[in-house]
Design a protein around this motif. Structure first.
Motif, PDB file in Angstrom:
ATOM      1  N   ARG A  74       0.817  -1.210   0.000  1.00 21.10           N
ATOM      2  CA  ARG A  74       0.000   0.000   0.000  1.00 21.10           C
ATOM      3  C   ARG A  74       0.846   1.253   0.000  1.00 21.10           C
ATOM      4  N   CYS A  75       2.137   1.118   0.357  1.00 21.98           N
ATOM      5  CA  CYS A  75       2.999   2.296   0.369  1.00 21.98           C
ATOM      6  C   CYS A  75       3.418   2.686  -1.037  1.00 21.98           C
ATOM      7  N   LEU A  76       3.026   1.894  -2.034  1.00 23.67           N
ATOM      8  CA  LEU A  76       3.349   2.206  -3.415  1.00 23.67           C
ATOM      9  C   LEU A  76       2.067   2.391  -4.191  1.00 23.67           C
ATOM     10  N   THR A  77       2.004   3.422  -5.016  1.00 31.44           N
ATOM     11  CA  THR A  77       0.799   3.677  -5.794  1.00 31.44           C
ATOM     12  C   THR A  77       1.166   4.009  -7.228  1.00 31.44           C
ATOM     13  N   ASP A  78       0.235   3.808  -8.127  1.00 32.85           N
ATOM     14  CA  ASP A  78       0.392   4.200  -9.524  1.00 32.85           C
ATOM     15  C   ASP A  78      -0.569   5.335  -9.820  1.00 32.85           C
ATOM     16  N   ARG A  79      -0.089   6.331 -10.548  1.00 31.17           N
ATOM     17  CA  ARG A  79      -0.965   7.410 -10.989  1.00 31.17           C
ATOM     18  C   ARG A  79      -0.977   7.384 -12.510  1.00 31.17           C
ATOM     19  N   PRO A  80      -2.058   6.941 -13.141  1.00 28.61           N
ATOM     20  CA  PRO A  80      -2.056   6.804 -14.594  1.00 28.61           C
ATOM     21  C   PRO A  80      -2.121   8.144 -15.299  1.00 28.61           C
ATOM     22  N   GLN A  81      -1.386   8.257 -16.404  1.00 29.45           N
ATOM     23  CA  GLN A  81      -1.510   9.411 -17.276  1.00 29.45           C
ATOM     24  C   GLN A  81      -2.591   9.113 -18.313  1.00 29.45           C
ATOM     25  N   SER A  82      -2.975  10.149 -19.018  1.00 28.42           N
ATOM     26  CA  SER A  82      -4.025   9.990 -20.020  1.00 28.42           C
ATOM     27  C   SER A  82      -3.599   9.040 -21.126  1.00 28.42           C
ATOM     28  N   ALA A  83      -2.302   8.945 -21.399  1.00 27.95           N
ATOM     29  CA  ALA A  83      -1.815   8.069 -22.462  1.00 27.95           C
ATOM     30  C   ALA A  83      -1.470   6.680 -21.947  1.00 27.95           C
ATOM     31  N   GLY A  84      -1.840   6.393 -20.710  1.00 24.91           N
ATOM     32  CA  GLY A  84      -1.610   5.075 -20.177  1.00 24.91           C
ATOM     33  C   GLY A  84      -0.265   4.913 -19.477  1.00 24.91           C
ATOM     34  N   LYS A  85       0.474   6.008 -19.306  1.00 24.73           N
ATOM     35  CA  LYS A  85       1.768   5.920 -18.644  1.00 24.73           C
ATOM     36  C   LYS A  85       1.575   5.785 -17.142  1.00 24.73           C
ATOM     37  N   GLN A  86       2.624   5.282 -16.454  1.00 22.85           N
ATOM     38  CA  GLN A  86       2.547   5.067 -15.024  1.00 22.85           C
ATOM     39  C   GLN A  86       3.637   5.870 -14.327  1.00 22.85           C
ATOM     40  N   ILE A  87       3.273   6.558 -13.263  1.00 27.30           N
ATOM     41  CA  ILE A  87       4.233   7.283 -12.441  1.00 27.30           C
ATOM     42  C   ILE A  87       4.115   6.730 -11.027  1.00 27.30           C
ATOM     43  N   ARG A  88       5.214   6.289 -10.512  1.00 29.65           N
ATOM     44  CA  ARG A  88       5.198   5.606  -9.223  1.00 29.65           C
ATOM     45  C   ARG A  88       5.427   6.576  -8.072  1.00 29.65           C
ATOM     46  N   THR A  89       4.629   6.441  -7.038  1.00 29.03           N
ATOM     47  CA  THR A  89       4.792   7.245  -5.825  1.00 29.03           C
ATOM     48  C   THR A  89       4.849   6.315  -4.616  1.00 29.03           C
ATOM     49  N   GLU A  90       5.426   6.824  -3.530  1.00 36.25           N
ATOM     50  CA  GLU A  90       5.524   6.089  -2.276  1.00 36.25           C
ATOM     51  C   GLU A  90       4.823   6.888  -1.180  1.00 36.25           C
ATOM     52  N   ILE A  91       4.113   6.185  -0.324  1.00 33.84           N
ATOM     53  CA  ILE A  91       3.461   6.816   0.831  1.00 33.84           C
ATOM     54  C   ILE A  91       4.099   6.251   2.091  1.00 33.84           C
ATOM     55  N   ARG A  92       4.643   7.139   2.903  1.00 31.23           N
ATOM     56  CA  ARG A  92       5.322   6.686   4.125  1.00 31.23           C
ATOM     57  C   ARG A  92       4.640   7.270   5.353  1.00 31.23           C
TER      58      ARG A  92
END
Length: 478
Positions: free
Chosen positions: A115-133
């Motif tokens: 759960r500390c890792l999330t994906d935020r999709p872009q409109s073109a289907g790209k993925q940007i990874r974030t971490e929650i601590r």
């Protein structure tokens, strides 16, 4: 009739830099939504991004010691100067920045499991990874979770909160435009890019907790001479051939570094556990709590945990040496309040604990909840935990103009190395204790001090150690 463009134009040359950078540590660009800790999301593209104002502000601060160059590059307002000639002169910025947008990562999204890792999709289907601590505010008077009443209301703030950051390894791209006339400012601007690569400039927030360090992967430069017809044609579409000067930027001499780096290497005596937010996998062989991990599955001792432990211990050392608690505020800074905030003189880093595969394959630890009244096991009181083991290196940066601070931090790190000061949770059951090997102080590539923690001997730099202690005595007297 021949037109003299050099006399008519405000600028006669533009240097464009297209920069690709990679996050060496998590990057936190706050959204400003109170204490929720979310990253800033672009209103149109719906993805995290680095604001141009943040990049410009970080670079502008780097030139604060050279006000003349700072004004030349970033301009000034009439309120910032008392010089009559400067008030009548052009005070606009000669540097223009674009927002930094993250590039599509090469790794697969099926690596996600926490759960500390999330994906935020872009409109073109790209993925940007974030971490929650998870983070915890500690009351220095009681050593427990801080509990504060919100002004103007009956509500109380919680002591536990979360911070979201773009994961390390993420790459983003932005551009810088430098407008010049009869003066070459390219070298000055490139010196700021060198400092950004060296880590002397950080982006975003949570800087003292190890966030915001970037590495420059590509610096493509194109110079447009606006007095030249062909360059003016290329400038209209910005299609002039670029030159990659990344080697010139990254191969820099670190002898002029403004930071002193202290590094303590060793290993865990038993285990360390800094709990992640939650575990999403349930079952017989799944732990109830695990140590914090990043997106590379590396088990971490977060910079915020190291900072909190060292700050608490430095307060005790300051009281014992009768230095006064003001030194703690000077070192670690303070949040903005009625008296105004203050930036600290220290920077901490996340520390990787051991090898990922070894920690992943380590056995779970089973524990029981005991009823204090009956002395028996509470119903449903069986739980499991997965701490981390192995080699670990703790890094701290101190501003070069604060040698007295090195004495205090070295004392705190010495106590960690000797196993006196625990890290993380579970110290009452033997967790969090450190077995130190080597304590090294350096500035750039130059080693200043080396201490063997096993034999408790100074291997090199005895004079430097004496200088730190003498500086601390003078600070106390002053």
């Amino acid at each position: 009739m021949k037109i003299d463009f050099d006399q008519m134009c405000v600028y006669n040359k533009v240097a464009k830099y297209k920069i690709t950078a990679e996050c060496r540590t998590p990057l936190h660009i706050g959204s400003g939504n109170g204490s929720n800790g979310e990253v800033l999301i672009h209103p149109v593209k719906d993805v995290p991004f680095v604001q141009a104002t943040g990049i410009a502000g970080a670079l502008r601060e780097f030139y604060s010691e050279d006000e003349v160059m700072q004004k030349k590059l970033f301009g000034f307002s009439c309120r910032e100067t008392d010089d009559a000639e400067e008030k009548d002169a052009e005070g606009g910025s000669r540097v223009y920045f674009t927002d930094g947008f993250f590039l599509e990562p090469e790794y697969s999204k099926n690596l996600l499991s926490d759960r500390c890792l999330t994906d935020r999709p872009q409109s073109a289907g790209k993925q940007i990874r974030t971490e929650i601590r998870p983070r915890l505010k500690i009351d220095p008077r009681t050593g427990t979770g801080q509990f504060l009443k919100i002004k103007g209301s009956e509500r109380c703030s919680g002591q536990k909160f979360e911070i979201e950051s773009v994961a390390l390894g993420s790459q983003f791209s932005f551009s810088i435009y430098l407008y010049e006339k009869d003066e070459n400012l390219e070298y000055a601007l490139e010196s700021g890019l060198k400092a950004l690569h060296r880590g002397e400039i950080q982006l975003g927030g949570q800087k003292s907790n190890g966030c915001g360090y970037v590495e420059l992967l590509a610096v493509e430069k194109a110079v447009y001479d606006l007095c030249d017809r062909e360059d003016r044609r290329c400038w209209a579409d910005e299609n002039k051939k670029t030159t990659d000067i990344v080697e010139e930027i990254t191969n820099t001499d670190e002898s002029d570094s403004k930071w002193i780096h202290i590094e303590l290497s060793g290993r865990t005596k038993g285990s360390i556990l800094v709990k992640a937010i939650a575990v999403t996998e349930y079952g017989k062989d799944k732990p109830a709590s695990v140590n914090i991990r990043n997106h590379r599955k590396e088990y971490l001792l977060p910079a915020s945990s190291i900072k909190g432990v060292i700050r608490s211990h430095v307060e005790k050392i300051a009281i014992y040496m009768d230095i006064g608690k003001e030194c703690v505020t000077e070192l670690f800074g303070k949040k903005a309040d009625e008296d105004g905030g203050k930036t600290g003189k220290l920077r901490f880093y996340d520390s990787v604990i051991g090898e990922s595969k070894e920690n992943e394959n380590a056995s779970l630890q089973h524990r029981l909840h005991i009823d204090k009244f009956t002395g028996s096991v509470m119903y449903g009181g069986l739980f499991t935990e997965k701490p981390a083991y192995g080699d670990i290196t703790i890094g701290v940066d101190i501003k070069k103009d604060s040698e007295w601070a090195c004495g205090l931090i070295l004392m705190a790190l010495r106590d960690i190395a000797m196993g006196i000061l625990p890290l993380g949770s579970g110290s009452s059951i033997g967790r969090g204790y450190f077995d130190g090997d080597l304590l090294v102080v350096s500035c750039g590539k130059r080693k200043l001090l080396e201490i063997d923690c096993k034999t408790k001997k100074i291997l090199s730099g005895q004079e430097q150690m004496n200088q730190y202690l003498q500086s601390l005595r003078l600070y106390k007297e002053g």
